[in-house]
Scaffold this active site. Sequence first.
Site, PDB file in Angstrom:
ATOM      1  NE  ARG A  93       5.033  -5.586  -1.383  1.00  0.00           N
ATOM      2  CZ  ARG A  93       4.433  -6.113  -2.069  1.00  0.00           C
ATOM      3  NH1 ARG A  93       4.332  -7.290  -2.961  1.00  0.00           N
ATOM      4  NH2 ARG A  93       3.056  -5.720  -1.976  1.00  0.00           N
ATOM      5  CB  CYS A 117       8.865 -11.224   2.592  1.00  0.00           C
ATOM      6  SG  CYS A 117      10.783 -11.158   3.281  1.00  0.00           S
ATOM      7  NE  ARG A 122       4.573  -7.776   0.982  1.00  0.00           N
ATOM      8  CZ  ARG A 122       5.742  -7.473   1.368  1.00  0.00           C
ATOM      9  NH1 ARG A 122       6.637  -8.591   1.270  1.00  0.00           N
ATOM     10  NH2 ARG A 122       6.091  -6.357   1.816  1.00  0.00           N
ATOM     11  N   PRO A 123      -1.301  -7.178  -1.627  1.00  0.00           N
ATOM     12  CG  PRO A 123      -3.588  -6.392  -0.801  1.00  0.00           C
ATOM     13  CD  PRO A 123      -2.416  -7.075  -0.638  1.00  0.00           C
ATOM     14  CB  ILE A 124       0.198  -2.771  -5.052  1.00  0.00           C
ATOM     15  CG1 ILE A 124      -0.197  -3.363  -6.440  1.00  0.00           C
ATOM     16  CG2 ILE A 124       1.398  -3.655  -4.442  1.00  0.00           C
ATOM     17  CD1 ILE A 124       0.655  -2.793  -7.612  1.00  0.00           C
ATOM     18  CG  ASP A 125      -5.895  -2.771  -2.713  1.00  0.00           C
ATOM     19  OD1 ASP A 125      -4.835  -3.291  -2.016  1.00  0.00           O
ATOM     20  OD2 ASP A 125      -6.947  -2.187  -2.038  1.00  0.00           O
TER      21      ASP A 125
HETATM   22  N1  EPU Z   1      -2.213  -3.517   2.051  1.00  0.00           N
HETATM   23  C1  EPU Z   1      -3.450  -3.299   1.320  1.00  0.00           C
HETATM   24  N2  EPU Z   1      -3.519  -2.779  -0.087  1.00  0.00           N
HETATM   25  C2  EPU Z   1      -2.267  -2.125  -0.382  1.00  0.00           C
HETATM   26  C3  EPU Z   1      -0.862  -2.070   0.263  1.00  0.00           C
HETATM   27  C4  EPU Z   1      -1.212  -2.767   1.705  1.00  0.00           C
HETATM   28  O1  EPU Z   1      -4.484  -4.075   1.434  1.00  0.00           O
HETATM   29  O2  EPU Z   1      -2.205  -1.449  -1.426  1.00  0.00           O
HETATM   30  C5  EPU Z   1      -2.338  -4.129   3.200  1.00  0.00           C
HETATM   31  C6  EPU Z   1      -1.275  -5.256   3.303  1.00  0.00           C
HETATM   32  O3  EPU Z   1      -1.516  -6.363   2.720  1.00  0.00           O
HETATM   33  C7  EPU Z   1      -0.923  -5.366   4.757  1.00  0.00           C
HETATM   34  C8  EPU Z   1      -0.774  -3.766   5.295  1.00  0.00           C
HETATM   35  O4  EPU Z   1      -1.823  -3.411   4.321  1.00  0.00           O
HETATM   36  O5  EPU Z   1      -2.001  -6.052   5.473  1.00  0.00           O
HETATM   37  C9  EPU Z   1       0.283  -3.066   5.529  1.00  0.00           C
HETATM   38  O6  EPU Z   1       0.916  -3.147   4.367  1.00  0.00           O
HETATM   39  P1  EPU Z   1       2.044  -2.076   3.818  1.00  0.00           P
HETATM   40  O7  EPU Z   1       1.622  -1.574   2.740  1.00  0.00           O
HETATM   41  O8  EPU Z   1       2.240  -1.091   4.944  1.00  0.00           O
HETATM   42  O9  EPU Z   1       3.536  -3.010   3.824  1.00  0.00           O
HETATM   43  P2  EPU Z   1       4.564  -2.724   2.601  1.00  0.00           P
HETATM   44  O10 EPU Z   1       4.787  -1.268   2.236  1.00  0.00           O
HETATM   45  O11 EPU Z   1       4.173  -3.703   1.277  1.00  0.00           O
HETATM   46  C10 EPU Z   1       6.329  -2.503   4.213  1.00  0.00           C
HETATM   47  C11 EPU Z   1       7.853  -3.040   4.680  1.00  0.00           C
HETATM   48  C12 EPU Z   1       7.663  -4.354   5.025  1.00  0.00           C
HETATM   49  C13 EPU Z   1       6.752  -4.463   6.485  1.00  0.00           C
HETATM   50  C14 EPU Z   1       5.489  -3.414   6.215  1.00  0.00           C
HETATM   51  C15 EPU Z   1       4.851  -3.168   7.348  1.00  0.00           C
HETATM   52  C16 EPU Z   1       9.170  -2.241   2.829  1.00  0.00           C
HETATM   53  C17 EPU Z   1      10.187  -2.210   1.535  1.00  0.00           C
HETATM   54  N3  EPU Z   1       8.574  -3.185   3.242  1.00  0.00           N
HETATM   55  O12 EPU Z   1       5.870  -3.253   3.403  1.00  0.00           O
HETATM   56  O13 EPU Z   1       8.982  -5.026   5.607  1.00  0.00           O
HETATM   57  O14 EPU Z   1       6.325  -5.437   7.051  1.00  0.00           O
HETATM   58  O15 EPU Z   1       5.606  -2.408   5.481  1.00  0.00           O
HETATM   59  O16 EPU Z   1       5.309  -2.337   8.455  1.00  0.00           O
HETATM   60  O17 EPU Z   1       9.226  -1.049   3.344  1.00  0.00           O
HETATM   61  C18 EPU Z   1      10.704  -6.559   5.883  1.00  0.00           C
HETATM   62  O18 EPU Z   1      11.314  -5.323   5.871  1.00  0.00           O
HETATM   63  O19 EPU Z   1      10.858  -7.535   6.215  1.00  0.00           O
HETATM   64  C19 EPU Z   1       9.254  -6.055   5.493  1.00  0.00           C
HETATM   65  C20 EPU Z   1       8.425  -7.201   4.986  1.00  0.00           C
END
Ligand code: EPU
Length: 432
Positions: A93, A117, A122-125
């Site tokens: 990720r 996971c 899990r978008p990255i917009d």
């Molecule tokens: N989201 C969007 N657009 C985006 C980015 C996120 O809509 O561009 C949404 C996601 O779909 C979600 C929410 O925003 O509903 C939060 O997502 P976030 O971006 O905070 O999650 P992440 O950065 O992809 C990290 C951790 C995850 C953890 C989440 C929330 C890392 C590598 N991963 O993910 O950790 O669940 O933050 O705290 O730092 C884990 O360690 O098991 C794990 C999944």
Amino acid sequence: MRKYVIHGGRPLYGRVDISGAKNAAVGILPAALMVEGACRIENIPAISDVDLLLNIMQDLGAHVRTVNRTTMDIDCTHILNQQIPYEQGRKIRASYYLIGALLGRYGWAEVPLPGGCDLGGRPIDLHEKGLTALGAQVEVHSGYVYARAPEGKLHGAHIYLDIASVGATINIMLAATLAQGMTVIENAAKEPHIVDVANFLNSMGADITGAGTDVIKIRGVKRLRGGEYSIIPDQIEAGTYMACVAACGGEVRICNVIPKHMECITAKLQEMGVEVEEDGDTLIVRRNGPLQRTNIKTMPYPGFPTDMQPQIAAVLSTAKGTSVLTEGVWGNRYRYVEEFRRLGASIQVEGKIAVIEGVEKLIGAPMEACDLRAGAAMVIAGLAAEGTSEVSNIKHIERGYENLIGKLNGIGADICTVEVPDEETTSVRNVG
Ligand code: EPU
């Protein structure tokens, strides 16, 4: 293929040392790509996500020297390439942090869409929007993110995040560190690992203020130089061991933690009848009596972490009464429920809500890990259950837990790893 075999039903006693934080390490290692000079990074967790990132960085030209089990010298002065091979990048990720780091330093990056996971969409917009605001042209096609700064350099910008995304906050912070001028991120995520990545960058010469609040200001600097940094302890690993003690009973000293980071988890465990005592950087976790029901909603920090939701569900499975869990971050984080039912857990899921009727006891059964934290939760359920449980597909768990087997056996659990012939893996998968 390998699986864990667990003989459950034993209370846990002793001490366990918490490793460096996975989600900080996977931000800090890409951040090292922006540094001209050697960084000494301490408290790096020995997990497969870190190994994957280090391999990618070495292929890009980073020099990595192991100083001891948890310390590495990383020198990224001469990076030769800004393009990540597809098979390497999509496995993890956090490969999205390579976009911010390489784009910020070199003005371009080509990085496969991230894996990790499956927790629903899990978008990255938000990453794309943030990087675009900094002046990058970002295109996503053919499984890759192509990002380029037309004039070679990014510029500061005022960015409001629709959602306080951990990944977008760190990625924008990385890209903005070497941009021209000031960047402000509003509605920034506040997780401890955001602060850790900012502290790492600052100790290498960046100018970042406000990390840990919802407004982060980044004044671009010309270059980062080498230095030394130690990664914070892993909040979720510590919480997972607290959940183990809560589920199995006993008394364990959980050492090398930042108790402040643990408060959201401690408070809920205390409501459930678990005693938690603070002693400097140690938490003493004790459970002798029955577990009580509670309701929990996962939220961004400082709320109860979504990354502890499956583990706490394992604990609540044998609490007295009915508990309600609400997932407030991810679209689909209940894929483990089906596996818990094999042990006799009574859980109903409706959308983002799980209703858990505590049962008197769980009985061991085979389970298959579907993601990192779900896998850890299955281990907890197996430890608490009577009889023998198995957890297969353990590669998910090894992504984020250093020496899980050694640490658990060190506190009195009976868990080992066994090799599984491929036919057995297939037949287990086909049952039902
Ligand atoms: N989201 C969007 N657009 C985006 C980015 C996120 O809509 O561009 C949404 C996601 O779909 C979600 C929410 O925003 O509903 C939060 O997502 P976030 O971006 O905070 O999650 P992440 O950065 O992809 C990290 C951790 C995850 C953890 C989440 C929330 C890392 C590598 N991963 O993910 O950790 O669940 O933050 O705290 O730092 C884990 O360690 O098991 C794990 C999944």
